[in-house]
Design a protein around this motif. Structure first.
Motif, PDB file in Angstrom:
ATOM      1  N   GLY A 124      26.078 -41.573  -7.514  1.00  0.00           N
ATOM      2  CA  GLY A 124      25.326 -41.524  -8.764  1.00  0.00           C
ATOM      3  C   GLY A 124      26.174 -41.452 -10.014  1.00  0.00           C
ATOM      4  O   GLY A 124      25.716 -41.795 -11.117  1.00  0.00           O
TER       5      GLY A 124
ATOM      6  N   MET B  87      26.606 -44.020 -13.094  1.00  0.00           N
ATOM      7  CA  MET B  87      25.666 -44.063 -14.211  1.00  0.00           C
ATOM      8  C   MET B  87      26.324 -43.675 -15.529  1.00  0.00           C
ATOM      9  O   MET B  87      25.890 -44.083 -16.604  1.00  0.00           O
TER      10      MET B  87
ATOM     11  N   ILE C 134      18.815 -46.463 -20.103  1.00  0.00           N
ATOM     12  CA  ILE C 134      19.266 -45.479 -19.114  1.00  0.00           C
ATOM     13  C   ILE C 134      18.132 -44.599 -18.605  1.00  0.00           C
ATOM     14  O   ILE C 134      18.134 -44.171 -17.455  1.00  0.00           O
TER      15      ILE C 134
ATOM     16  N   ALA D  38      16.412 -46.161 -15.631  1.00  0.00           N
ATOM     17  CA  ALA D  38      17.235 -45.985 -14.433  1.00  0.00           C
ATOM     18  C   ALA D  38      17.139 -44.561 -13.924  1.00  0.00           C
ATOM     19  O   ALA D  38      17.067 -44.324 -12.714  1.00  0.00           O
ATOM     20  N   LEU D  39      17.142 -43.586 -14.845  1.00  0.00           N
ATOM     21  CA  LEU D  39      17.110 -42.179 -14.457  1.00  0.00           C
ATOM     22  C   LEU D  39      15.825 -41.832 -13.721  1.00  0.00           C
ATOM     23  O   LEU D  39      15.852 -41.249 -12.632  1.00  0.00           O
TER      24      LEU D  39
ATOM     25  N   SER E 202      18.251 -46.130  -4.557  1.00  0.00           N
ATOM     26  CA  SER E 202      18.461 -45.211  -5.685  1.00  0.00           C
ATOM     27  C   SER E 202      19.899 -45.292  -6.184  1.00  0.00           C
ATOM     28  O   SER E 202      20.152 -45.253  -7.396  1.00  0.00           O
TER      29      SER E 202
ATOM     30  N   VAL F 185      22.501 -49.382 -15.427  1.00  0.00           N
ATOM     31  CA  VAL F 185      23.319 -48.982 -16.567  1.00  0.00           C
ATOM     32  C   VAL F 185      24.387 -50.034 -16.830  1.00  0.00           C
ATOM     33  O   VAL F 185      24.690 -50.364 -17.965  1.00  0.00           O
TER      34      VAL F 185
ATOM     35  N   MET G  14      21.146 -46.554  -9.924  1.00  0.00           N
ATOM     36  CA  MET G  14      22.033 -45.738 -10.761  1.00  0.00           C
ATOM     37  C   MET G  14      23.202 -46.556 -11.299  1.00  0.00           C
ATOM     38  O   MET G  14      23.587 -46.424 -12.464  1.00  0.00           O
ATOM     39  N   ALA G  15      23.777 -47.380 -10.431  1.00  0.00           N
ATOM     40  CA  ALA G  15      24.979 -48.127 -10.821  1.00  0.00           C
ATOM     41  C   ALA G  15      24.654 -49.392 -11.598  1.00  0.00           C
ATOM     42  O   ALA G  15      25.248 -49.656 -12.643  1.00  0.00           O
ATOM     43  N   GLN G  16      23.690 -50.186 -11.119  1.00  0.00           N
ATOM     44  CA  GLN G  16      23.482 -51.518 -11.664  1.00  0.00           C
ATOM     45  C   GLN G  16      22.697 -51.542 -12.970  1.00  0.00           C
ATOM     46  O   GLN G  16      23.016 -52.323 -13.863  1.00  0.00           O
TER      47      GLN G  16
ATOM     48  N   ALA H 138      15.555 -43.836 -10.382  1.00  0.00           N
ATOM     49  CA  ALA H 138      16.522 -43.341  -9.400  1.00  0.00           C
ATOM     50  C   ALA H 138      16.075 -42.006  -8.822  1.00  0.00           C
ATOM     51  O   ALA H 138      16.216 -41.763  -7.614  1.00  0.00           O
TER      52      ALA H 138
END
Length: 616
Positions: free
Chosen positions: A570, A573, A228, A231-232, A214, A222, A218-220, A235
């Motif tokens: 997180g 993001m 987004i 990812a949200l 997770s 975005v 969040m990091a990769q 995650a």
């Protein structure tokens, strides 16, 4: 007849139902408050530049709905546990299961309707307070803010009627499937002890892997420009699953290790660890939800604080002077003299011709022009620091030196400020041409203060900007030149996000408090007998209080620890949306942990009071 019994039950047992009722009202109020904002499309689109913000809020509303449903499910189980022995007695005296199940449905539904009405009014009040207070504190004016939204209100009513009805039917199903002996022996059966072993260890490893995944998502996602919202959602699913599995396995392992260590041999620690071991299964889901709520509250506040703290920095980076005053009046000069922490004040003379503005070069030699020296780094991206102010003389201004091109930008900003109609116009820095020109001499004053958001500077700068806007109406659209003008424009761009961060933090924080406090306090009736036994075998009141406080502290620490880790990993993001996503973390953590600690202290105090009342 059943209706009268249900109403009478609520009247006579209102003290026992008070915790449940308060939780229902708060959950309704928070859902109404969130739903009012989420369905106010005009407000969302007018106060943020993020095109997908409406979808984000819709996802947030769905997530809050799921959290609320789980919370209400716990509340519903509490109501059943509170009355199931009485239902068993009624069956012994001839009442059939159908009548009992209908009675339970009515009690659940009536209690839900009352809390729905009160919660809606409380939600409207919280919306008024949160909206007005936050806008005042953040010095924001947000268009299209509403305390009532018909769509949000209808969604709240329909959602809770469906949930309360569903809970009522689940209660009926439970009564119909439960044997009368089990009802009569309510709260006397032992809770299942969590099992340990290889399977439990593997479950913990899977939970950790899901949590790490997770954080990676969040990091990769975005960072690579993937949408987004994908990812949200991904995650959140990974994080919730990982948190649940981790709590389910790790707490059991940790408690077993502690029980086998020398730490458990002193005081009532073995009793405390035993208490936690027996109730782990009951707390797994609620701790997962509370962890998510804690992370959401801390994350939302961190983002809001991030925008609040970074916006003045962005404004300072935009111009080496705070504000310029074209043709300052005596009143303007008085206001300028009241500013605090003034770095410099400079007044320049100019003459406005048809196609150009002429400046006196000799004056720039006497009063060098402030500017930001360009660096070799990428000037298209903001940094977290403000460049050091440089001062250039007439020769530097006139010399076409690429490394100092920003000094020309400062002069251009002044020309724009001195040209109310904002017509494209040139700059000339020449003492001779200034002297021979017959145009009237005009003045422009520039000021730089160390902190333009502190008082009284903020109010004084606001008055100066208002005076300029009144004298030169075109500035109402384009804004005054300088860092303060950029700050006001930035508030229009980022102010909505800043407000939403604080607003959501309040909502999640209140929901978190009511959820965890309710779950802990709902165990008082079961724990009362256990603490009575401690008294019988010689435990002092101080030892009992300490044991209880330690037990509740461990329950509170679990969401705190995992929630902080979630936020730390997180926040990347938001790198695409913020200068520094971590800038508001420290202050936000202090605020959230302070309130969280207050909730813990209140929970312990209320718990002890309820134990004492039950012993009388």
């Amino acid at each position: 007849m059943l209706t009268k019994i249900a109403v009478q039950t609520i009247k006579t047992k209102w003290k026992n139902l008070l915790i449940l009722f308060a939780g229902l009202v708060i959950s309704t109020a928070i859902f109404y408050m969130f739903s009012t904002v989420a369905n106010n499309k005009a407000f969302l689109t007018a106060n943020t530049s993020i095109k997908s913000i409406i979808v984000v809020f819709v996802i947030g509303e769905i997530l809050l709905g799921l959290i609320t449903f789980i919370y209400l499910n716990f509340a519903n189980r509490f109501l059943v546990q509170l009355r199931q022995r009485e239902y068993g007695l009624l069956m012994m005296f001839g009442a059939n299961k159908l009548s009992i199940s209908r009675l339970l449905f009515m009690e659940t539904f009536f209690l839900g309707l009352i809390s729905l009405v009160m919660g809606s009014f409380l939600g409207a009040g919280l919306t008024i307070v949160a909206g007005n207070v936050l806008q005042k504190q953040l010095d924001l004016t947000l268009p299209h803010w509403q305390i009532f939204n018909s769509t949000g209100f209808i969604i709240t009513i329909c959602y809770f009627i469906i949930v309360f009805s569903l809970n009522g039917f689940l209660n009926q199903l439970y009564i119909n499937r439960t044997d009368i002996n089990k009802l009569l022996q309510a709260n006397q059966s032992a809770e299942k002890t969590p099992k340990t072993g290889v399977a439990n260890f593997i479950t913990g490893i899977i939970g950790i892997v899901l949590l790490i995944l997770s954080f990676v998502v969040m990091a990769q996602l975005v960072a690579k420009g993937i949408f987004i919202l994908i990812a949200l959602v991904l995650a959140i699913v990974l994080n919730i699953s990982g948190t649940y599995l981790f709590i389910r396995s790790s707490l059991t392992l940790v408690l077993n290790v502690l029980k086998g260590s020398s730490l458990s041999a002193t005081g009532l620690r073995r009793f405390t660890l035993g208490q936690l071991s027996f109730r782990l299964r009951a707390f797994e889901r609620i701790l997962t939800i509370v962890t998510l709520l804690f992370a959401l509250a801390l994350g939302a506040l961190t983002v809001g604080r991030g925008y609040e703290l970074s916006t003045p920095t962005l404004a300072e980076q935009s111009s080496p002077f705070t504000i310029n005053i074209n043709q300052p009046s005596k009143q303007d000069d008085q206001l300028i003299s009241q500013l605090q922490g003034v770095t410099y004040t400079k007044t320049y003379q100019y003459k406005q011709l048809t196609n150009e503005i002429v400046w006196d070069a000799a004056q720039f030699d006497r009063e060098p022009l402030p500017y930001y020296k360009s660096s070799t780094s990428d000037n298209s991206s903001f940094t977290a620091s403000v460049p050091k102010i440089q001062f250039g003389n007439a020769n530097q201004i006139s010399k076409p030196n690429p490394s100092d091109f920003l000094i020309r930008k400062t002069l251009t900003d002044l020309a724009t400020a001195t040209n109310p109609n904002h017509i494209s116009i040139g700059n000339t820095v020449d003492t001779h041409k200034f002297a021979i020109s017959k145009a009237p001499v005009k003045r422009v004053t520039i000021v730089h203060v160390k902190n333009m958001t502190s008082q009284p500077n903020a109010q004084i700068l606001k008055k100066l900007a208002a005076t300029q806007t009144k004298r030169f109406p075109t500035l109402a659209t384009l804004g005054v030149s300088g860092a303060y003008g950029f700050l006001e424009i930035s508030k229009g761009v980022f102010g909505g996000l800043e407000f939403m961060g604080f607003f959501l933090a309040i909502a999640f924080l209140v929901m978190l408090a009511s959820t965890l406090m309710f779950k802990v306090l709902s165990n008082v009736d079961i724990d009362r007998r256990r603490y009575q036994i401690l008294t019988m075998i010689g435990a002092t009141p101080a030892q009992r209080i300490f044991a209880n406080a330690l037990e509740i502290a461990i329950i509170f620490i679990v969401p705190l620890t995992i929630g902080i880790i979630d936020v730390v990993y997180g926040l990347p993001m938001f790198k695409a949306l913020m200068v520094n996503p971590y800038i508001g973390l420290t202050s936000s953590l202090l605020i959230i942990v302070s309130f969280y600690t207050l909730y813990y202290v209140l929970t312990v105090i209320i718990y002890q009071q309820m134990l004492k009342k039950g012993n009388k």
